[in-house]
Design an enzyme around this catalytic site. Structure first.
Site, PDB file in Angstrom:
ATOM      1  N   HIS A 179       0.908   5.340   1.299  1.00  0.00           N
ATOM      2  CA  HIS A 179      -0.063   6.192   2.191  1.00  0.00           C
ATOM      3  C   HIS A 179       0.076   7.651   1.208  1.00  0.00           C
ATOM      4  CE1 HIS A 179       0.646   4.014   6.281  1.00  0.00           C
ATOM      5  NE2 HIS A 179       1.751   3.686   5.297  1.00  0.00           N
TER       6      HIS A 179
ATOM      7  N   HIS B 141       0.852  -1.183  -0.305  1.00  0.00           N
ATOM      8  CA  HIS B 141       0.358  -0.196   0.232  1.00  0.00           C
ATOM      9  C   HIS B 141       0.752   1.637   0.248  1.00  0.00           C
ATOM     10  CE1 HIS B 141       0.922  -1.045   3.844  1.00  0.00           C
ATOM     11  NE2 HIS B 141       1.118   0.253   4.318  1.00  0.00           N
TER      12      HIS B 141
END
Ligand code: 5GP
Ligand code: ZN
Length: 135
Positions: A101, A99
């Site tokens: 941010h 992922h």
């Protein structure tokens, strides 16, 4: 992956504040934000780190992140943003589902980036050589 929190969020088994979705990517607000609007951009398919993503999916992730970052900036009236990728435990990766941010930044938010250091005489060349031989 059955015991992965992000896979559960993607399947709808755990609620999230979803802000974007297409067939390959999903983005939702981080539950413990650095600043309000802190967003996680996640491939729907489970890969442990960004190094494991096929290139076309990495492209999708980055292009989606660009689009979402603009909305985050406008949505929380930010002055800038950081994109962060914690890769592996040593770098602070807690959720082992790749992922990115998006961290909105404000001129007066008081956050400091990471501390900096210096190279000894000649050390920079050695470090450069140790890296480029793997490319
Ligand atoms: P990492 O350190 O792995 O790069 O970041 C994982 C992020 O996921 C953390 O910033 C953490 O606050 C966030 N997070 C962990 N569990 C949940 C959750 O259940 N929901 C949401 N929205 N974010 C989560
Ligand atoms: Zn997962």
């Amino acid at each position: 992956m059955t015991d992965c929190i992000f896979c559960k969020i993607i399947k709808g088994e755990i609620p999230c504040s979803k802000i974007y979705e297409n067939d390959k990517i999903m983005a939702f607000l981080d539950i413990m934000p650095v600043n309000k609007g802190h967003t996680l951009v996640v491939p729907k398919e489970h890969y442990e780190t960004i190094l494991d993503l096929p290139d076309d999916l990495l492209n999708e992730l980055i292009v989606s992140t660009k689009k979402i970052s603009k909305a985050v900036m406008k949505g929380v009236n930010a002055d800038g943003f950081n994109i962060g990728v914690n890769t592996k435990e040593a770098a602070g990766q807690i959720i082992m589902h790749a992922h990115l941010h998006i961290i909105p930044r404000f001129s007066n938010d008081g956050l400091k980036s990471w501390p900096q250091s210096k190279y000894a005489e000649g050390e920079m060349d050695k470090v450069r050589e140790s890296i480029v031989k793997f490319l």
